[in-house]
Write an enzyme that holds these catalytic residues in place. Structure first.
Site, PDB file in Angstrom:
ATOM      1  N   CYS A   1       0.831  -1.213   0.000  1.00  0.00           N
ATOM      2  CA  CYS A   1       0.000   0.000   0.000  1.00  0.00           C
ATOM      3  C   CYS A   1       0.860   1.256   0.000  1.00  0.00           C
ATOM      4  CB  CYS A   1      -0.909  -0.018   1.224  1.00  0.00           C
ATOM      5  SG  CYS A   1      -1.882   1.479   1.383  1.00  0.00           S
TER       6      CYS A   1
ATOM      7  N   CYS B   1      -0.440   4.124   2.073  1.00  0.00           N
ATOM      8  CA  CYS B   1      -0.260   3.990   3.523  1.00  0.00           C
ATOM      9  C   CYS B   1       1.194   4.259   3.921  1.00  0.00           C
ATOM     10  CB  CYS B   1      -0.582   2.577   3.997  1.00  0.00           C
ATOM     11  SG  CYS B   1      -2.064   1.868   3.311  1.00  0.00           S
ATOM     12  N   ASP B   2       2.133   3.730   3.153  1.00  0.00           N
ATOM     13  CA  ASP B   2       3.530   3.679   3.603  1.00  0.00           C
ATOM     14  C   ASP B   2       4.495   4.508   2.764  1.00  0.00           C
ATOM     15  OD1 ASP B   2       2.709   1.847   5.558  1.00  0.00           O
ATOM     16  OD2 ASP B   2       2.895   0.169   4.169  1.00  0.00           O
TER      17      ASP B   2
END
Ligand code: NAP
Length: 346
Positions: free
Chosen positions: A144, A147-148
């Site tokens: 992701c 997300c990261d």
């Protein structure tokens, strides 16, 4: 049954339970709630589903400026709650769909019964099977980018895959990373033209064709530090490597790896039920424009039953269809007062 009669169980059974709270589950909840079916939505292990991992949704009808994935989901949940849908943070551990009403055992330890079941459990990110991926997932290896990605400011990173997800990940990562290399197992992208063009035109993004990730280097303390890539001019190099064919191996130093190689449908809880699945695990619906499955009273919506389109807007569409199909089926059931009739053979 602890002394409970079939009649009282039937009375306590819900009309509709929706498993999954992504776009398809929420859309089903809005429709079922507006039809006064008092739906219960089991939110699952990743409430909101895949859209929670998307920053900007540009192709959902009605949002010419785009809309954040989280915002779209939050608004959808509010809309469903406004009409009376209830939500529970629970996952279905096992489903008993041979008898009516259907019985579900939940991760909370509760057991519930329902006449109609809408499966909207979506799909989860696929892994590629590289050495060390179990160890390093979440430690510099991710599925992701949204997300990261921000953890990789100034890093050189790899994105694995050649579809729209991989292009989206690469474009997002290019905001932070020093360089993004898309590693694809053949020399032609699967991605849509517009996404492929954006990635190809980006100055920070380059492509490693006919290459695959064999091994990830690093540790939980240091994160991802490098990778071994395998390549062959005719593509699918990992298969060739495993077959003992001649391939090139190369070690690269990088600070992060992102998988964008597609998804697998979340249907584990249906494996031992009469609901048919395809070879990849997608829930099979009947042919034609319907969300019905071969088990009367079980309906499918969203990515769990859709290997082809997999868009937020199509998931919303099939979610609404599932609720309408469930409503029609419940009406027919009520008309025949046949709640306890045995299910037809599948
Ligand atoms: P996908 O279209 O199935 O693409 C998966 C990619 O990963 C393919 O290029 C595939 O290679 C590669 N791959 C699969 N398994 C692999 C493995 N074990 N090792 C290495 N590579 C592997 O999946 P997706 O990109 O997630 O897209 C799914 C659907 O969602 C599509 O309909 C897409 O249009 C849609 N989507 C749209 C957007 C957008 O419009 N913004 C964003 C994301 C997704 P091969 O090509 O060789 O098979």
């Amino acid at each position: 049954m602890n002394g409970t009669t079939t009649e009282s169980i039937t009375e306590s059974a819900r009309d509709v339970v929706i498993v999954g709270s992504g776009v398809s589950g929420l859309s089903a909840a809005v429709y079922a709630a507006r039809a006064d079916l008092d739906p219960l939505v089991l939110e699952g292990p990743e409430p909101g589903g895949q859209l929670t991992l998307t920053t900007e949704v540009e192709n959902y009808l009605g949002f010419p400026e785009g809309v954040g994935g989280m915002e779209l989901l939050q608004r959808g949940k509010e809309q469903a709650e406004r009409f009376g849908a209830t939500f529970e943070r629970a996952t279905v551990e096992s489903a008993h769909l041979e008898d009516r009403p259907f019985a579900l055992e939940l991760s909370t330890g509760d057991a519930i019964e329902t006449r109609a079941l809408i499966v909207a459990t979506g799909a989860s990110a696929r892994w590629v099977g590289a050495e060390n991926e179990d160890e390093l997932m979440g430690y510099g290896l991710s599925t992701c980018a949204t997300c990261d990605g921000a953890f990789h400011r100034g890093d050189d990173v790899l994105v694995i895959g050649g579809g729209d997800s991989a292009m989206e990940e690469a474009l997002f990562l290019a905001r932070f990373a020093e360089s993004v290399t898309v590693v694809h197992r053949r020399d032609e992208l699967r991605a849509s033209d517009i996404m492929a063009r954006r990635a190809r035109d980006h100055e920070k993004i380059s492509f490693r064709w006919n290459a695959e990730l064999l091994e990830i280097h690093g540790s939980r303390d240091d994160g991802v530090t490098g990778a071994t890539l395998v390549s062959h001019p005719d593509g699918y190099p990992k298969d060739r490597y495993q077959d003992g064919d001649g391939v090139d191996l190369e070690t690269v130093e990088i600070g992060g790896i992102f998988y964008g190689v597609g998804h697998v449908p979340n249907t584990d809880f249906l494996v031992d039920t009469p609901v048919p699945l395809d070879d990849e695990g997608h829930l099979l619906t009947e042919t034609g424009m319907t969300t019905k499955t071969a088990v009367e009273g079980v309906f499918g919506a969203g990515d769990v039953m859709d290997p082809d389109y997999r868009q937020a807007v199509t998931a919303a569409g099939t979610g609404s269809m599932a609720a309408l199909d469930a409503e029609t089926w419940l009406d027919e059931l009520e008309a025949t007062a046949d709640f306890d009739a045995p299910l037809e053979a599948v």
